[in-house]
Scaffold this active site. Structure first.
Site, PDB file in Angstrom:
ATOM      1  N   ASP A  57      69.408 -89.935 -58.464  1.00 22.90           N
ATOM      2  CA  ASP A  57      68.316 -88.982 -58.263  1.00 22.90           C
ATOM      3  C   ASP A  57      67.132 -89.317 -59.165  1.00 22.90           C
ATOM      4  O   ASP A  57      67.261 -90.014 -60.170  1.00 22.90           O
ATOM      5  CB  ASP A  57      68.780 -87.538 -58.446  1.00 22.90           C
ATOM      6  CG  ASP A  57      69.816 -87.364 -59.540  1.00 22.90           C
ATOM      7  OD1 ASP A  57      70.038 -88.307 -60.315  1.00 22.90           O
ATOM      8  OD2 ASP A  57      70.421 -86.284 -59.621  1.00 22.90           O
ATOM      9  N   GLU A  68      66.618 -81.207 -58.348  1.00 22.52           N
ATOM     10  CA  GLU A  68      66.587 -79.986 -59.157  1.00 22.52           C
ATOM     11  C   GLU A  68      66.038 -78.796 -58.365  1.00 22.52           C
ATOM     12  O   GLU A  68      64.965 -78.265 -58.625  1.00 22.52           O
ATOM     13  CB  GLU A  68      65.753 -80.208 -60.420  1.00 22.52           C
ATOM     14  CG  GLU A  68      66.273 -81.290 -61.348  1.00 22.52           C
ATOM     15  CD  GLU A  68      67.558 -80.909 -62.060  1.00 22.52           C
ATOM     16  OE1 GLU A  68      68.037 -79.767 -61.871  1.00 22.52           O
ATOM     17  OE2 GLU A  68      68.096 -81.742 -62.809  1.00 22.52           O
TER      18      GLU A  68
END
Length: 394
Positions: A78, A138
């Site tokens: 990520d 997130e």
């Protein structure tokens, strides 16, 4: 014990640390990460990979086709940071009011390293590897967006397995941690707006004050987890926001906003919460003369490590670093991860690797979060070995 990629990964150590620190300073939040994407594309250039960019985000997908026939394996890292002002005092600290406080800069650097060492052995590679560089972990469900845009089939056929390595600033350096089955919790939210009538604080009998009713709702949430859910499959429901619309101490509120964060370890328990908790709270509101608006926001599902894949992963990890450095987590974490979307579609495993700094363990998602980036060669070796071994199995 030595893996087949340890030497190549170690040789990249200084290079990867430099890239990681550049990514750390270039941190961005959300789905639009143009500076981060530019660094990744620069580092992937010349490796002979098939590269595509995201349509609705700055995602990067890179496909490495091996010289031998075989299946497809996906590796994910990520890309995004958190809206925090860094207070680590590190010389490469981010200056922008955003911060890589969850280690995604290390995830990108580790995945870049795996792409480089695997590309160097392309001729012997028994299959194809998809490198998934994903923004928006997130809270933006970036993995889901990439799946919708075809990342799981980027090589022309569906990946048979998927792996990700996540660093942890609170776990001793070099320790590898995973488990079979539920690894991390689902994450959802329940938003409530409780409507009364407001009025003068001196004459509450002439109004319907929603504030004490809000207190009853909060207590009912806690009782729900204790009495409506099995002790063996609990949920964690935390009231995280509470606000009335009163702007003065002598004015009774007309409405109260409440938000609860919901974590479960099974989709069945999540469904119980989703279907039973809102009507229960609405009934309490109605009994007190109030009206309750509810909105259930489903987010990340349970991160579930496939039992068969994870048994193989554990065997590989034991061989690579020794069983004493591999922890079988006894219980799942109540934190969440959007790699869960990938694992819903493709069997695979999420592995944590300890990257606590020499100064001592620190919490994640904090202004002082720091990692020992000397862990990068281990990340590269683990990712590369897991992918290669899975391709060899066919």
């Amino acid at each position: 014990m030595t893996g087949r990629f340890d030497d190549a990964a170690a040789a990249l150590g200084d290079e990867l640390i430099a890239v990681r620190r550049e990514l750390h300073r270039a941190v961005e939040v959300g789905l639009d990460l143009p500076r981060t994407q530019r660094i990744l594309l620069r580092e992937l250039e010349g490796l002979g990979l098939e590269i595509t960019r995201g349509e609705s985000s700055t995602a990067v997908t890179a496909v490495l086709r091996g010289g031998r026939p075989g299946p497809v394996v996906l590796l994910r890292g990520d890309m995004d940071g958190l809206p925090l002002t860094e207070a680590t005092g590190l010389p490469f600290a981010a200056p922008s009011g955003a911060m890589h406080a969850c280690g995604h800069d290390l995830h990108m650097a580790g995945l870049l390293g795996a792409a480089k060492v695997l590309a160097a052995r392309r001729a012997q590679l028994p299959g194809t590897i998809v490198f998934m560089f994903q923004p928006g972990e997130e809270g933006y469900a970036g993995a889901q967006l990439m799946i919708e845009e075809g990342v799981l089939d980027a090589a022309g056929e569906r990946a048979v397995a998927a792996y990700a390595v996540h660093v942890d600033s609170a776990t001793p350096f070099g320790q590898l941690v995973t488990r079979v089955g539920a690894m991390m919790a689902s994450a959802s939210a329940l938003r409530l707006t409780l409507h009364g009538t407001g009025g003068h604080a001196a004459f509450p009998q002439l109004a319907i004050d929603p504030v004490p009713v809000a207190a009853q709702l909060i207590l009912a949430v806690q009782a729900f987890t204790a009495r409506r859910l099995p002790a063996t499959d609990q949920a964690v429901i935390s009231v995280t926001r509470l606000r009335s619309d009163s702007a003065a101490s002598n004015v009774l509120a007309a409405s109260v906003d409440i938000e609860a964060n919901i974590r479960t370890l099974s989709m069945a328990t999540l469904e119980t919460v989703r279907t039973q908790l809102p009507p229960l709270l609405a009934g309490i509101a109605e009994a007190n003369g109030c009206r309750l608006d509810t909105e259930f926001l489903s987010s990340y599902p349970v991160t579930y490590n496939d039992p068969a894949e994870t048994a193989q992963v554990l065997a590989v990890l034991d061989e690579l670093v020794g069983a004493e450095r591999v922890t079988r987590l006894p219980e799942p974490s109540m934190a969440s991860e959007d790699f869960s979307y990938v694992l819903q579609e493709v069997p695979g495993t999420l592995v944590f690797v300890g990257a606590a700094p020499a100064s001592g363990a620190v919490p994640m998602h904090a202004e002082i979060t720091a990692f020992d980036d000397a862990v990068l060669p281990l990340q590269v070796s683990v990712l590369s070995e897991l992918a290669w071994r899975r391709l060899e199995r066919g």
